[in-house]
Write an enzyme that holds these catalytic residues in place. Structure first.
Site, PDB file in Angstrom:
ATOM      1  N   ARG A  56     -17.852   0.663   9.704  1.00 46.21           N
ATOM      2  CA  ARG A  56     -17.647  -0.112  10.937  1.00 46.21           C
ATOM      3  C   ARG A  56     -16.392  -0.978  10.882  1.00 46.21           C
ATOM      4  O   ARG A  56     -16.021  -1.602  11.864  1.00 46.21           O
ATOM      5  CB  ARG A  56     -18.873  -0.975  11.218  1.00 46.21           C
ATOM      6  CG  ARG A  56     -20.101  -0.142  11.570  1.00 46.21           C
ATOM      7  CD  ARG A  56     -21.298  -1.002  11.918  1.00 46.21           C
ATOM      8  NE  ARG A  56     -21.726  -1.827  10.814  1.00 46.21           N
ATOM      9  CZ  ARG A  56     -22.682  -1.505   9.948  1.00 46.21           C
ATOM     10  NH1 ARG A  56     -23.300  -0.360  10.050  1.00 46.21           N
ATOM     11  NH2 ARG A  56     -23.010  -2.325   8.984  1.00 46.21           N
ATOM     12  N   CYS A  57     -15.736  -1.010   9.734  1.00 45.27           N
ATOM     13  CA  CYS A  57     -14.553  -1.861   9.540  1.00 45.27           C
ATOM     14  C   CYS A  57     -13.278  -1.039   9.728  1.00 45.27           C
ATOM     15  O   CYS A  57     -13.063  -0.041   9.038  1.00 45.27           O
ATOM     16  CB  CYS A  57     -14.600  -2.461   8.137  1.00 45.27           C
ATOM     17  SG  CYS A  57     -13.104  -3.331   7.648  1.00 45.27           S
ATOM     18  N   GLY A  58     -12.420  -1.487  10.646  1.00 43.50           N
ATOM     19  CA  GLY A  58     -11.168  -0.781  10.906  1.00 43.50           C
ATOM     20  C   GLY A  58     -10.271  -0.697   9.690  1.00 43.50           C
ATOM     21  O   GLY A  58      -9.665   0.350   9.428  1.00 43.50           O
TER      22      GLY A  58
END
Length: 140
Positions: free
Chosen positions: A11-13
């Site tokens: 979920r982390c860019g």
């Protein structure tokens, strides 16, 4: 084949960009979704030692749990920090990458380039459109 591991949050860019950069370099890393499969206390401690940083440097201060648990208190020792990460794996900052050239918290995402045992790589475009140019600097 080169052994590369990424402690990843899908979920982390930044984490997604690091994973894409590793793949752009031609490697398929071992991906550890640390929210689903958290590393143990000894492994977290070993990651900090390998990265050459205090354990506190691997904490994600932006998480609500950081403030709620009072983890900004500099007097808290490593055992208290490890207890917090064990209960709330989201507190472990990401992505942490381990390669034969070293271990690092790869923020910003292009920091992973120093750890990749190839190079220089052709330009890479991150998910936000920013182009990353590899200048060929590597650890070692």
């Amino acid at each position: 084949m080169t052994d590369i591991t990424i402690f990843h949050n899908p979920r982390c860019g930044t984490s997604r960009n690091v994973l894409a950069l590793v793949r752009h370099a031609g490697f398929e890393p071992r991906v550890v979704d640390y929210l689903s499969t958290p590393p143990g206390r000894d492994e977290i401690r070993a990651l900090a030692v390998a990265a050459g940083v205090p354990l506190r440097a691997l904490l994600r201060e932006k998480e609500a749990a950081f403030a709620e648990l009072g983890l900004g208190d500099a007097g808290l020792g490593d055992d208290a920090l490890l207890d917090a990460i064990e209960r709330h794996p989201v507190l472990l900052n990401r992505p942490i990458v381990v390669t034969p050239l070293g271990t690092a918290l790869c923020r910003p995402s292009e920091a992973v380039l120093e750890l990749l045992p190839v190079g220089p790589l052709p330009p890479f475009t991150k998910s936000d459109g920013e182009v990353v140019h590899d200048h060929g600097r590597r650890r070692g």
